[in-house]
Design an enzyme around this catalytic site. Structure first.
Site, PDB file in Angstrom:
ATOM      1  N   ARG A  27     -12.074  49.339 -43.723  1.00  0.00           N
ATOM      2  CA  ARG A  27     -12.265  50.731 -44.147  1.00  0.00           C
ATOM      3  C   ARG A  27     -13.564  50.905 -44.927  1.00  0.00           C
ATOM      4  O   ARG A  27     -14.158  51.987 -44.909  1.00  0.00           O
ATOM      5  CB  ARG A  27     -11.054  51.190 -44.955  1.00  0.00           C
ATOM      6  CG  ARG A  27     -10.837  50.452 -46.258  1.00  0.00           C
ATOM      7  CD  ARG A  27      -9.405  50.538 -46.749  1.00  0.00           C
ATOM      8  NE  ARG A  27      -8.511  49.745 -45.929  1.00  0.00           N
ATOM      9  CZ  ARG A  27      -7.186  49.695 -46.107  1.00  0.00           C
ATOM     10  NH1 ARG A  27      -6.622  50.384 -47.089  1.00  0.00           N
ATOM     11  NH2 ARG A  27      -6.429  48.951 -45.328  1.00  0.00           N
ATOM     12  N   LYS A  48      -7.221  35.011 -46.682  1.00  0.00           N
ATOM     13  CA  LYS A  48      -6.009  35.022 -45.877  1.00  0.00           C
ATOM     14  C   LYS A  48      -5.370  33.633 -45.854  1.00  0.00           C
ATOM     15  O   LYS A  48      -6.052  32.630 -46.086  1.00  0.00           O
ATOM     16  CB  LYS A  48      -6.340  35.430 -44.438  1.00  0.00           C
ATOM     17  CG  LYS A  48      -6.848  36.844 -44.254  1.00  0.00           C
ATOM     18  CD  LYS A  48      -7.202  37.092 -42.804  1.00  0.00           C
ATOM     19  CE  LYS A  48      -7.709  38.510 -42.587  1.00  0.00           C
ATOM     20  NZ  LYS A  48      -6.639  39.513 -42.749  1.00  0.00           N
TER      21      LYS A  48
END
EC number: 3.4.11.1
Length: 493
Positions: free
Chosen positions: A344, A270
């Site tokens: 996920r 990030k």
């Protein structure tokens, strides 16, 4: 801060604030009228000079006029002109607390309605408003420190009010527990520490089991384990059980939480700006731990399971790479296109494990899963995705009742093309279009015939600034109230 229920004729005293209600148009409640009469109309004059209208949440905080035994008086608006709803009382109590928390008064006396349920809800609002995460501060100016040490709630029957407050106190404890987890820095709250804090809830009667990486590897959890392989902290799977139904063998309900204790993005790293906020990427797991805390705390008559997938997503020489293929517990293979779509991957194995082991009535997962949900819904709604209309309707109703709002979004099969992989059964990200939906479609592949809902709470887990007086800036504890209400309204026997 301490909560006390006191008789209705209790006076505030020289170091206390008195809070009373005013309706729309600044019409005074009975308690406010009594205070106004005792001061020769001073409250009415203050209202006239202060542009106070009685709008919901509006406050007018003044030095107590002669005739009142108090240091300050707080008028709190609640709209309307008739009976005050419990939600309005909760918000009014929270607003009153926020108005005087650093004023120097040491007590707040709430006279917002004398019946037991109203008094209990006022206590709940004040308790939530008092939340503050400052355990690592060593210096602070005195005038910025909260001064209120005791909140006294006037009730016609203080004993009955205390009894009515007990389940709300258990819920407040659980919300605070969840907020604390989300607020902790990641060097403190790594997966093992999170698991240990969950284990500590056994004192409430929960059963807590912890699986480490060796146990998960034996179960074939390659999807979850791949996320944590770049961290020196061992990944954990926490299983929390509350068996409160009369029939301990009755089919349980199940909650599953994403617990990425810190998310750098991994190799798909990030940007540095704002990365510190990724300490709250475990907000879903914190919500699940919180609702299990609430159910145990109030001795809910239900069998419930909470499963927390706890990992750190870090970039090192052993970290998962873009392009890797992992095999999930279900046997399905996943091409990892982006290591920053990691939540996920954690949930894929946690969901499969939950349904295979516990055969629940339903599964609800909570996850700070996608930034796309913020683009879609802003910060007032969480995204709801589900394969079951009945479960969705119950969740929507519970969310409305608890001010933890949901908005249902579709799971169209046509969008599954976005997560097709040429070399594996699927890939873990489907590009920018409909990012929250394709994440939900990915999760649905790990649900096998069980009613299921996915709550994407990335939009609501952290509020800064917060417009709700019961939610100070920072961790919300979102999901605890919602799921507790769902259970209470629809699933307790």
């Amino acid at each position: 801060m301490r909560i006390e229920f006191v008789p209705v004729d209790t006076q505030a005293g020289a170091t206390a604030a008195l809070a009373v209600l005013a309706h729309e148009g600044a019409a005074l409640s009975p308690e406010a009228r009594a205070a106004n009469e005792a001061t020769g109309g001073a409250l009415a004059r203050a209202i006239a000079g202060g542009r106070f209208t009685g709008a919901k949440g509006q406050t007018l905080d003044i030095v107590a006029p002669n005739g009142l035994e108090a240091a300050r008086v707080v008028l709190v608006g609640v709209d309307g002109s008739g009976a005050v709803e419990p939600e309005a009382v909760e918000l009014a109590a929270a607003s009153a607390f926020q108005a005087v928390k650093t004023s120097g008064v040491v007590e707040l006396v709430l006279k917002l309605g004398a019946d037991a349920e109203t008094a209990a809800r006022a206590a709940f609002g004040a308790r939530l408003a008092a939340y503050r995460f400052d355990k690592y501060r060593t210096t602070e100016k005195a005038e910025k420190k909260p001064s209120v040490q005791v909140v006294k709630i006037a009730a016609a029957d203080p004993v009955k009010a205390q009894k009515a407050y007990e389940p709300l106190a258990a819920l407040a404890d659980a919300i605070v527990f969840s907020r604390n987890l989300v607020s902790e820095p990641a060097n403190i709250l790594h997966p093992e520490e999170f698991a240990a804090r969950a284990k500590g809830l056994e004192s409430l009667g929960l059963e807590v089991e912890i699986l480490g990486e060796a146990e998960m590897a034996k179960l074939g959890m390659g999807s979850l384990l791949g996320v944590g392989q770049g961290s020196v902290r061992e990944s954990q799977l926490v299983i929390m059980k509350w068996m409160g139904a009369a029939d301990k063998s009755a089919q349980p309900i199940a909650f599953v939480g994403k617990g990425v204790c810190f998310d750098t993005g991994g190799i798909s790293i990030k940007p540095a700006d704002g990365m510190e906020d990724m300490k709250w990427d475990m907000g879903g797991a914190a919500a699940v731990a919180g609702v299990m805390h609430a159910l145990a705390g109030r001795k809910a008559k239900v069998n419930a399971i909470g499963v927390l997938g706890l990992v750190e997503n870090m970039p090192d020489g052993n970290a998962q790479r873009p392009g890797d293929v992992v095999t999930s517990m279900s046997g399905q293979t996943i091409e990892v296109i982006n290591t920053d779509a990691e939540g996920r991957l954690v949930l894929a194995d946690a969901l499969w494990y939950t349904q295979e082991r516990f055969k629940p009535q339903f599964m609800i997962d909570l996850a700070t899963l996608t930034g796309a949900i913020i683009i879609s819904l802003g910060h007032d709604y969480a995204g709801l995705f589900s394969n079951n209309d009945g479960l969705s309707e119950k969740l929507l109703a519970a969310g409305k009742a608890e001010r933890e709002s949901l908005w249902r979004l579709p799971l169209p099969a046509a969008y599954e093309k976005q997560i097709e992989s040429p070399i594996a059964d699927m890939k873990n990200i489907g590009g920018r279009p409909a990012g929250s939906i394709t994440a939900g479609l990915f999760l649905q592949k790990f649900v096998n015939g069980v009613p299921w809902a996915h709550l994407d709470i990335a939009s609501v887990a952290w509020k800064k600034p917060s417009a709700d007086p019961t939610v100070p800036d920072g961790a919300v504890g979102y999901g605890v109230r919602l799921l507790n209400r769902l259970v209470a309204d629809a699933y307790e026997g």
